[in-house]
Design an enzyme around this catalytic site. Structure first.
Site, short mmCIF file in Angstrom:
data_model
loop_
_atom_site.label_atom_id
_atom_site.label_comp_id
_atom_site.label_asym_id
_atom_site.label_seq_id
_atom_site.Cartn_x
_atom_site.Cartn_y
_atom_site.Cartn_z
N ILE A 1 0.81 -0.82 -0.09
CA ILE A 1 -0.27 0.19 -0.03
C ILE A 1 0.74 1.59 0.29
O ILE A 1 0.11 2.56 -0.61
CB ILE A 1 -0.82 0.02 1.39
CG1 ILE A 1 -1.96 -1.13 1.24
CG2 ILE A 1 -1.79 1.17 0.95
CD1 ILE A 1 -2.51 -1.24 2.47
N ARG B 1 -1.90 -11.08 9.59
CA ARG B 1 -1.76 -11.81 10.27
C ARG B 1 -2.23 -13.16 9.00
O ARG B 1 -2.01 -13.05 8.11
CB ARG B 1 -3.41 -11.90 10.25
CG ARG B 1 -3.54 -13.16 11.83
CD ARG B 1 -5.25 -12.74 11.75
NE ARG B 1 -5.66 -14.14 11.93
CZ ARG B 1 -7.18 -14.25 13.48
NH1 ARG B 1 -7.67 -12.93 13.57
NH2 ARG B 1 -6.99 -15.01 13.39
N HIS C 1 -14.67 -1.88 9.73
CA HIS C 1 -13.84 -2.41 9.00
C HIS C 1 -14.56 -3.53 8.41
O HIS C 1 -14.10 -4.39 9.39
CB HIS C 1 -12.51 -1.97 9.06
CG HIS C 1 -12.06 -2.11 7.45
ND1 HIS C 1 -12.27 -1.96 6.25
CD2 HIS C 1 -10.95 -2.45 6.65
CE1 HIS C 1 -12.01 -2.58 4.89
NE2 HIS C 1 -10.70 -2.74 5.19
N ILE D 1 -3.65 3.21 7.83
CA ILE D 1 -4.79 2.45 7.30
C ILE D 1 -4.17 1.28 7.89
O ILE D 1 -5.04 -0.30 7.48
CB ILE D 1 -4.00 2.37 5.56
CG1 ILE D 1 -4.32 3.39 5.12
CG2 ILE D 1 -4.76 1.21 4.75
CD1 ILE D 1 -4.03 3.33 3.90
N1 APR Z 1 7.52 0.63 11.34
C1 APR Z 1 7.67 1.30 9.83
N2 APR Z 1 6.93 0.47 9.26
C2 APR Z 1 7.40 -1.16 9.14
C3 APR Z 1 6.80 -1.13 11.46
C4 APR Z 1 7.48 -0.33 11.45
N3 APR Z 1 7.75 -0.18 12.72
N4 APR Z 1 6.89 -2.80 11.04
C5 APR Z 1 6.87 -3.07 9.89
N5 APR Z 1 6.90 -1.98 9.19
C6 APR Z 1 6.43 -1.70 7.72
C7 APR Z 1 6.80 -2.97 6.77
O1 APR Z 1 8.26 -3.09 6.69
C8 APR Z 1 5.96 -3.16 5.49
O2 APR Z 1 7.05 -2.70 4.10
O3 APR Z 1 5.17 -2.17 6.53
C9 APR Z 1 5.35 -2.10 5.29
C10 APR Z 1 3.39 -3.58 5.55
O4 APR Z 1 3.76 -3.62 4.12
P1 APR Z 1 2.52 -4.65 3.60
O5 APR Z 1 3.32 -5.78 4.25
O6 APR Z 1 3.70 -4.95 2.16
O7 APR Z 1 1.29 -4.89 4.47
P2 APR Z 1 0.10 -3.74 3.79
O8 APR Z 1 -0.43 -4.08 2.36
O9 APR Z 1 1.41 -2.26 2.46
O10 APR Z 1 -0.72 -3.41 3.52
C11 APR Z 1 -0.36 -2.54 5.46
O11 APR Z 1 -2.77 -1.89 5.50
O12 APR Z 1 -4.65 -2.53 5.17
C12 APR Z 1 -3.52 -2.63 6.21
O13 APR Z 1 -3.97 -5.07 7.06
C13 APR Z 1 -2.98 -4.34 5.71
O14 APR Z 1 -2.44 -3.90 8.36
C14 APR Z 1 -1.72 -4.26 7.14
C15 APR Z 1 -1.66 -3.14 6.48
#
Ligand code: APR
Length: 320
Positions: free
Chosen positions: A14, A83, A176, A119
């Site tokens: 995202i 999850r 949601h 989000i």
């Molecule tokens: N600080 C910053 N970034 C972080 C941290 C943190 N402490 N912990 C994890 N991340 C980063 C991860 O490294 C990863 O790049 O958050 C990002 C999450 O990206 P994705 O796993 O690709 O998830 P995405 O599909 O973008 O969704 C993000 O939005 O809709 C919700 O359920 C979904 O909770 C999830 C979030």
């Protein structure tokens, strides 16, 4: 006038899509932050190489340092983990709560005047926790779910009625996902409410009920197809609409998870309701009369949010 600044916390699916959209729309300079080294820098470099083709002048920077979000006008938070099989709800809550704590502190220290859109799931609990950890004013911290849920609902309604998506508006309340509350009396095609369209024989209650179920499970349907990861184009598009409403002082009426103080009979919780978003953040909370059924469904949704907050407080005593 200096360019606006958009900080994206989380450079995953995202986050990357948000950065792309923000740059294409020239919303402002973009800072993509992640804890993983290289990923935000790599995505930012890739995005900067779109600029000559698309002709945007905004900068896109990748970083692992919160100092780079200083002065951001809008912050969109997607940091966290999804999850995974075998992970309990409380495991997920525990992990993402810690992430919200770090993000909230990073925002408070570097960009306390920003409008923050969360989000990260479970949304209604994470946006509440992010507000608590950041200490920002409630009207400057919102959760993005309703724009996405209503967009999914509208897309399915346009398909069902075989009309342009431009003429469909739909209305959702509540948490949601599973417990969201679509309000069909306020969902229309060019102002004609869905129940009237059913009376005209243009659809049936059964078909609309099936669409409501599909909307509630909209995220899960995409996860099942993708196998790895979850939806990102529509979530990112939805959050960008909220960012634009704030940056342009558009006074748009959009559903968002916001802090309620008695509206809809809910006190001191983040729940999805229609709000006016403008330069002041959440400028108004729009209260509408609900049918008994919608009120009952909203109560179920609110109870689910309350349960999540109890679990959050048990995990992190500082929230109690
Ligand atoms: N600080 C910053 N970034 C972080 C941290 C943190 N402490 N912990 C994890 N991340 C980063 C991860 O490294 C990863 O790049 O958050 C990002 C999450 O990206 P994705 O796993 O690709 O998830 P995405 O599909 O973008 O969704 C993000 O939005 O809709 C919700 O359920 C979904 O909770 C999830 C979030």
């Amino acid at each position: 006038m200096a360019r606006k600044k958009i900080a994206l916390i989380g450079a995953g699916n995202i986050g990357g899509t948000l950065a792309h959209l923000a740059a294409l729309k020239s919303l402002g300079d973009v800072v993509l932050f992640d804890v993983v080294e290289g990923v935000p820098q790599g995505k930012a470099l890739d995005l900067r190489q779109c600029a000559p083709v698309e002709g945007f002048d905004v900068d896109v920077k990748g970083t692992n340092d919160y100092a780079d979000i200083a002065g951001a006008d809008v912050i969109i938070v997607t940091a966290g983990v999804a999850r995974k099989p075998g992970m309990s709800r409380d495991d997920l809550l525990g992990i993402n709560l810690k992430v919200m704590k770090a993000v909230g502190e990073g925002i408070a220290a570097n960009a306390p005047d920003a409008f923050v859109i969360c989000i990260t799931n479970p949304l209604d609990a994470m946006v509440w926790a992010l507000r608590e950890f950041s200490g920002l004013p409630h009207q400057k911290v919102v959760g993005m779910a309703g724009v996405l849920d209503s967009s999914r609902f509208s897309a399915f309604l346009a398909e069902e009625f075989q009309v342009s998506i431009k003429d469909v508006t739909s209305f959702v309340l509540g948490g949601h996902g599973d417990t969201m509350v679509p309000v069909i009396e306020y969902s229309t095609v060019s102002g004609i409410p869905v129940p009237d369209l059913i009376k005209q024989g243009r659809s049936t209650q059964e078909k609309i009920d099936a669409i409501i179920q599909r909307t509630r499970g909209g995220g899960g349907e995409i996860v099942a197809l993708l196998k790895t990861g979850s939806a990102y184009y529509a979530p990112a598009t939805s959050a960008i609409a909220m960012a634009q409403a704030y940056l342009g002082d558009e006074k748009r009426v959009l559903p968002a998870a916001v802090h309620l103080t008695g509206q809809y009979g809910v006190d001191n919780l983040y729940v999805g309701v229609p709000v006016v978003i403008g330069a002041g953040g959440v400028e108004q909370i729009v209260e509408i009369a609900l049918s008994d059924e919608a009120k009952k469904n909203l109560d179920v949704s609110v109870d689910a949010v309350k349960e999540l907050l109890v679990a959050c407080k048990a995990i992190d005593g500082s929230l109690a």
